[in-house]
Design a protein around this motif. Structure first.
Motif, PDB file in Angstrom:
ATOM      1  N   ASP A  66       0.839  -1.191  -0.042  1.00  0.00           N
ATOM      2  CA  ASP A  66      -0.019   0.236   0.007  1.00  0.00           C
ATOM      3  C   ASP A  66       0.774   1.207   0.055  1.00  0.00           C
ATOM      4  OD1 ASP A  66      -2.289  -1.383   0.026  1.00  0.00           O
ATOM      5  OD2 ASP A  66      -2.618  -1.320   1.963  1.00  0.00           O
ATOM      6  N   ASP A  67       2.039   1.197   0.749  1.00  0.00           N
ATOM      7  CA  ASP A  67       2.632   2.281   0.512  1.00  0.00           C
ATOM      8  C   ASP A  67       3.897   2.325  -0.413  1.00  0.00           C
ATOM      9  OD1 ASP A  67       4.515   0.414   1.820  1.00  0.00           O
ATOM     10  OD2 ASP A  67       5.121   1.598   3.267  1.00  0.00           O
ATOM     11  N   GLY A  68       3.720   1.545  -1.300  1.00  0.00           N
ATOM     12  CA  GLY A  68       4.690   1.554  -2.468  1.00  0.00           C
ATOM     13  C   GLY A  68       4.594   2.683  -3.600  1.00  0.00           C
ATOM     14  N   PRO A  69       5.548   2.760  -4.466  1.00  0.00           N
ATOM     15  CA  PRO A  69       5.495   3.935  -5.341  1.00  0.00           C
ATOM     16  C   PRO A  69       4.195   3.700  -6.260  1.00  0.00           C
ATOM     17  CG  PRO A  69       7.171   2.288  -6.011  1.00  0.00           C
ATOM     18  CD  PRO A  69       6.724   1.864  -4.716  1.00  0.00           C
ATOM     19  N   SER A  70       3.803   5.112  -6.821  1.00  0.00           N
ATOM     20  CA  SER A  70       2.966   5.017  -7.798  1.00  0.00           C
ATOM     21  C   SER A  70       3.578   6.278  -8.896  1.00  0.00           C
ATOM     22  CB  SER A  70       1.447   5.377  -7.214  1.00  0.00           C
ATOM     23  OG  SER A  70       0.606   5.467  -8.230  1.00  0.00           O
ATOM     24  N   GLY A  71       3.216   6.039 -10.160  1.00  0.00           N
ATOM     25  CA  GLY A  71       3.673   7.105 -11.017  1.00  0.00           C
ATOM     26  C   GLY A  71       4.982   6.783 -11.705  1.00  0.00           C
ATOM     27  N   VAL A  72       5.532   5.892 -11.371  1.00  0.00           N
ATOM     28  CA  VAL A  72       6.613   5.225 -11.719  1.00  0.00           C
ATOM     29  C   VAL A  72       6.922   4.456 -13.015  1.00  0.00           C
ATOM     30  CG1 VAL A  72       8.721   4.118 -10.853  1.00  0.00           C
ATOM     31  CG2 VAL A  72       7.295   5.664  -9.272  1.00  0.00           C
ATOM     32  N   PHE A  73       7.975   4.420 -13.872  1.00  0.00           N
ATOM     33  CA  PHE A  73       8.450   3.817 -14.888  1.00  0.00           C
ATOM     34  C   PHE A  73       9.397   2.736 -14.389  1.00  0.00           C
ATOM     35  CE2 PHE A  73      10.131   3.977 -19.525  1.00  0.00           C
ATOM     36  CZ  PHE A  73       9.496   2.553 -19.721  1.00  0.00           C
ATOM     37  N   PHE A  74       9.259   1.389 -14.286  1.00  0.00           N
ATOM     38  CA  PHE A  74      10.206   0.334 -13.984  1.00  0.00           C
ATOM     39  C   PHE A  74      10.853  -0.264 -15.101  1.00  0.00           C
ATOM     40  CE2 PHE A  74       7.200   0.864 -10.132  1.00  0.00           C
ATOM     41  CZ  PHE A  74       8.379   1.063  -9.088  1.00  0.00           C
ATOM     42  N   ASP A  75      12.205  -0.774 -14.896  1.00  0.00           N
ATOM     43  CA  ASP A  75      12.499  -1.988 -15.718  1.00  0.00           C
ATOM     44  C   ASP A  75      12.503  -3.186 -15.355  1.00  0.00           C
ATOM     45  OD1 ASP A  75      14.853  -2.154 -13.682  1.00  0.00           O
ATOM     46  OD2 ASP A  75      16.295  -1.214 -14.699  1.00  0.00           O
ATOM     47  N   PRO A  76      13.095  -4.157 -16.053  1.00  0.00           N
ATOM     48  CA  PRO A  76      12.869  -5.651 -15.774  1.00  0.00           C
ATOM     49  C   PRO A  76      13.457  -5.995 -14.292  1.00  0.00           C
ATOM     50  CG  PRO A  76      13.474  -5.470 -17.929  1.00  0.00           C
ATOM     51  CD  PRO A  76      13.525  -3.985 -17.359  1.00  0.00           C
ATOM     52  N   GLU A  77      14.338  -5.245 -14.071  1.00  0.00           N
ATOM     53  CA  GLU A  77      15.247  -5.544 -12.602  1.00  0.00           C
ATOM     54  C   GLU A  77      14.514  -4.754 -11.550  1.00  0.00           C
ATOM     55  OE1 GLU A  77      17.119  -4.685 -15.525  1.00  0.00           O
ATOM     56  OE2 GLU A  77      17.208  -6.967 -15.695  1.00  0.00           O
ATOM     57  N   ASN A  78      13.154  -4.174 -11.712  1.00  0.00           N
ATOM     58  CA  ASN A  78      12.370  -3.439 -10.547  1.00  0.00           C
ATOM     59  C   ASN A  78      13.133  -2.018 -10.244  1.00  0.00           C
ATOM     60  OD1 ASN A  78      10.661  -5.538 -10.689  1.00  0.00           O
ATOM     61  ND2 ASN A  78      11.699  -6.534  -9.286  1.00  0.00           N
ATOM     62  N   ASN A  79      13.959  -1.612 -11.465  1.00  0.00           N
ATOM     63  CA  ASN A  79      14.512  -0.099 -10.789  1.00  0.00           C
ATOM     64  C   ASN A  79      13.737   0.807 -11.535  1.00  0.00           C
ATOM     65  OD1 ASN A  79      17.173  -1.124  -9.636  1.00  0.00           O
ATOM     66  ND2 ASN A  79      17.444  -1.875 -11.813  1.00  0.00           N
ATOM     67  N   LYS A  80      13.667   1.967 -11.021  1.00  0.00           N
ATOM     68  CA  LYS A  80      13.077   2.962 -11.565  1.00  0.00           C
ATOM     69  C   LYS A  80      13.823   3.748 -12.994  1.00  0.00           C
ATOM     70  CE  LYS A  80      11.048   4.862  -7.310  1.00  0.00           C
ATOM     71  NZ  LYS A  80      11.071   5.843  -6.560  1.00  0.00           N
ATOM     72  N   ILE A  81      13.133   3.962 -14.308  1.00  0.00           N
ATOM     73  CA  ILE A  81      13.532   4.337 -15.291  1.00  0.00           C
ATOM     74  C   ILE A  81      13.279   5.912 -15.368  1.00  0.00           C
ATOM     75  CG2 ILE A  81      13.675   4.289 -17.743  1.00  0.00           C
ATOM     76  CD1 ILE A  81      12.515   1.276 -17.562  1.00  0.00           C
ATOM     77  N   PRO A  82      14.249   6.573 -15.789  1.00  0.00           N
ATOM     78  CA  PRO A  82      13.914   8.125 -15.907  1.00  0.00           C
ATOM     79  C   PRO A  82      12.803   8.189 -17.063  1.00  0.00           C
ATOM     80  CG  PRO A  82      16.144   7.545 -16.843  1.00  0.00           C
ATOM     81  CD  PRO A  82      15.480   6.476 -16.212  1.00  0.00           C
ATOM     82  N   TRP A  83      11.985   9.289 -16.758  1.00  0.00           N
ATOM     83  CA  TRP A  83      11.046   9.563 -17.792  1.00  0.00           C
ATOM     84  C   TRP A  83      11.618  10.264 -18.914  1.00  0.00           C
ATOM     85  CZ3 TRP A  83       6.663   6.910 -17.486  1.00  0.00           C
ATOM     86  CH2 TRP A  83       6.252   6.552 -16.147  1.00  0.00           C
TER      87      TRP A  83
END
Length: 102
Positions: free
Chosen positions: A85-102
């Motif tokens: 529930d407290d996880g991120p939202s509005g984020v772009f993830f790569d296959p290794e669950n890292n955030k990708i820059p928009w």
């Protein structure tokens, strides 16, 4: 292929990249709208197929040998679908669950 912050210089697929960028904008806009309405719904984008070994082995990649199977790509989707529930939202993830820059 939809990232402005991490473009793939070896690709020149205008329509494909544009459609991926549009999905990313929808992610941001839906996230902002849902937050404004105080809905407890997470909206994220996932690039499930761009692994270190290459994209997933699918019809779109001509089932190239050496590419990871779709089951490996699915891990990123499952990760985002099961965020707490407290996880991120509005984020772009790569296959290794890292955030990708928009």
């Amino acid at each position: 292929m939809g990232s402005f912050g991490k473009p793939l210089p070896d690709r020149n697929r205008l329509a494909y990249s544009t459609s991926k960028t549009a999905v990313n904008m929808m992610t941001v806009q839906f996230d902002m709208e849902f937050r404004t309405e105080n809905w407890n719904i997470k909206i994220n984008s996932v690039n499930p197929g761009r692994h270190i070994l290459g994209p997933a082995k699918t019809y779109m990649t001509n089932n190239k040998e050496g590419y990871p199977p779709p089951t490996q790509a699915a891990r990123a989707i499952v990760y985002v679908a099961t965020l707490p529930d407290d996880g991120p939202s509005g984020v772009f993830f790569d296959p290794e669950n890292n955030k990708i820059p928009w």
